[in-house]
Design an enzyme around this catalytic site. Structure first.
Site, mmCIF file in Angstrom:
data_model
loop_
_atom_site.group_PDB
_atom_site.id
_atom_site.type_symbol
_atom_site.label_atom_id
_atom_site.label_comp_id
_atom_site.label_asym_id
_atom_site.label_seq_id
_atom_site.Cartn_x
_atom_site.Cartn_y
_atom_site.Cartn_z
ATOM 1 N N GLY A 81 13.404 19.225 17.921
ATOM 2 C CA GLY A 81 13.548 18.516 19.177
ATOM 3 C C GLY A 81 14.983 18.601 19.693
ATOM 4 N N TRP A 82 15.215 17.995 20.827
ATOM 5 C CA TRP A 82 16.525 18.086 21.466
ATOM 6 C C TRP A 82 17.642 17.532 20.588
ATOM 7 C CZ3 TRP A 82 18.475 20.898 25.079
ATOM 8 C CH2 TRP A 82 19.651 20.537 25.729
ATOM 9 N N THR A 83 17.426 16.393 19.956
ATOM 10 C CA THR A 83 18.480 15.799 19.132
ATOM 11 C C THR A 83 18.351 16.136 17.658
ATOM 12 O OG1 THR A 83 17.264 13.717 18.840
ATOM 13 C CG2 THR A 83 18.739 13.866 20.737
ATOM 14 N N GLU A 137 15.719 23.879 19.380
ATOM 15 C CA GLU A 137 16.212 23.953 20.748
ATOM 16 C C GLU A 137 17.737 24.121 20.766
ATOM 17 O OE1 GLU A 137 14.655 20.750 23.160
ATOM 18 O OE2 GLU A 137 12.733 20.794 22.117
ATOM 19 N N GLN A 180 0.849 -1.199 0.000
ATOM 20 C CA GLN A 180 0.000 0.000 0.000
ATOM 21 C C GLN A 180 0.882 1.245 0.000
ATOM 22 O OE1 GLN A 180 -2.154 -0.934 3.669
ATOM 23 N NE2 GLN A 180 -1.248 0.862 4.655
#
Length: 426
Positions: free
Chosen positions: A134-136, A187, A107
């Site tokens: 995000g942080w990483t 961040e 699919q």
């Protein structure tokens, strides 16, 4: 945040057709407070919390906005999937899926994104954004935001991938219609985040310029329905970081809303036990400066953030210390280290900590607005339905834009945290 948890920000000193197959109804066509929740792509691994669980525990019906975390930027500033298997390759059984139908081999779209598409079909008023960073995943934001050319190219890449749905190795447009906007989770601009992140003094001006470029390209994509796509950003609690990295009036002019970090005010990176999400600063707190929701919200309001666009974060998890001195019910006491936990020492989801509740005493500071658990040696911050009610009332009394949850996988099978939050927002 490690990509597993929100950042330890306070360590820093601080002929007209509707495009992309979407409805012409504006994304923010509701009068209630916003209830924004982060669903993480890794929730379906060890935590075994699937998109379908948002239906089973009643969460999906209470959300106005879901942010899917996270997409990353590569060194060239282009958007990439940080986990293709989780995002769009993993097959789901009938029992696991939102629709109750199993994925079929070959699919066009599988994984969490197909489950989110099914979720939108079931809850058509729900808006979903891709959260970037995000942080990483914030290493290359500074490079992507550096020049007008780099900003335009990065934004185009991200909209092509996540809104137009051109995923690598998938049929063109496979994700089209899943996302209603973008959530920027850089961040942090001009402040240290994850070690190795690129940081520049000019990040503050460049972040505002990046937000404006997103708003411009999103509005162009949604013409003639200006503002059809949501644009949000996750914003730090630390006033020093706000001033270093965020031109608040300029940024909020282009944002649909901004979410504040309403947690991680303190944690196991510090030697003393403390609150992580208090509404106001406790009178006896021996640490300085004060970190609290009151400080954070006042910081944004005083710098020009509109109340109705300011969405306060709340945690569905706790921080914990062990080897704690048995005085003052464990609060503001030295500890030997992070408390053992299910997935990561020092951090525990509410649903897992609640299962251990019988071994702890519950304490509350009703004046400052926070709670904690202590058993004589182990201390946990504690955000339960009582504290969610308190936070919802604070948000309502201050006429803020709503609440944001990090993260949805922390709630119980009956959705007791989001229920307490939702019914007390006015």
């Amino acid at each position: 945040m490690s990509v597993k948890r929100r950042s330890l920000a306070l360590l820093v000193a601080a002929a007209v057709t509707v495009p992309l197959g979407l409805s012409a109804v504006p994304a923010e066509a509701h009068s209630q407070k916003r209830v924004v929740g982060y669903y993480t792509q890794w929730s379906g691994y060890d935590r075994n919390f699937l998109v379908s669980d948002l239906v089973k525990n009643g969460t999906a019906a209470k959300l106005t906005q879901l942010n899917y975390a996270f997409g990353f930027l590569d060194p060239a500033g282009n958007c990439v999937s940080s986990d293709p298997w989780a995002d769009y390759q993993r097959p789901f059984t009938a029992e696991q899926s939102v629709s109750g139908k199993a994925d079929e081999a070959g699919q066009a779209l599988s994984g969490n994104l197909n489950q989110l598409k099914q979720l939108k079909q079931k809850f058509p008023k729900l808006r979903i954004s891709i959260s970037l960073g995000g942080w990483t995943g914030s290493k290359y934001f500074s490079d992507a935001a550096l020049t007008p050319v780099s900003r335009a190219a990065s934004v185009k890449s991200c909209l092509d991938m996540w809104l137009k749905g051109n995923l690598p190795g998938a049929p063109a447009g496979a994700v089209k219609g899943v996302f209603d906007g973008v959530d920027l989770d850089w961040e942090w601009p001009a402040s240290e985040g994850n070690p190795g992140n690129v940081i520049r003094p000019e990040d503050k001006a460049n972040f505002a310029a990046l937000v404006h470029e997103y708003r411009k390209q999103l509005d162009k994509a949604s013409w003639p329905f200006r503002g059809r796509y949501n644009l949000s950003a996750f914003l730090p609690a630390n006033p020093t970081m706000i001033d270093k990295g965020f031109d608040v009036p300029k940024v909020f002019k282009d944002l649909t809303f901004g979410t504040t970090q309403g947690y991680d005010y303190h944690g196991t990176w510090e030697p003393l036990t403390n609150q992580q999400s208090a509404i106001d600063g406790p009178a006896a707190d021996p640490t300085t400066p004060e970190f609290s929701s009151q400080v954070t919200i006042d910081s944004y309001l005083s710098r020009g953030a509109p109340r109705n666009k300011l969405v306060m974060g709340v945690p569905f998890y706790s921080h914990g210390w062990t080897g704690v001195t048995n005085e003052n019910h464990g609060l503001f006491q030295p500890a030997t280290g992070a408390a053992p936990a299910t997935f990561e020492a020092g951090t525990e989801d509410y649903r897992y900590l609640k299962a251990k509740l019988s071994t702890f005493n519950v304490y509350r500071d009703n004046k400052a607005g926070f709670a904690w658990l202590f058993d004589g040696t182990t201390f946990w911050t504690w955000d339960d339905p009582i504290e969610m009610k308190r936070k919802a009332q604070y948000i309502s009394n201050r006429n803020l834009g709503g609440a944001m949850i990090w993260s949805l996988d922390g709630d119980t099978p009956t959705g007791e945290l989001i229920s307490a939050l939702h019914r007390n927002l006015r």
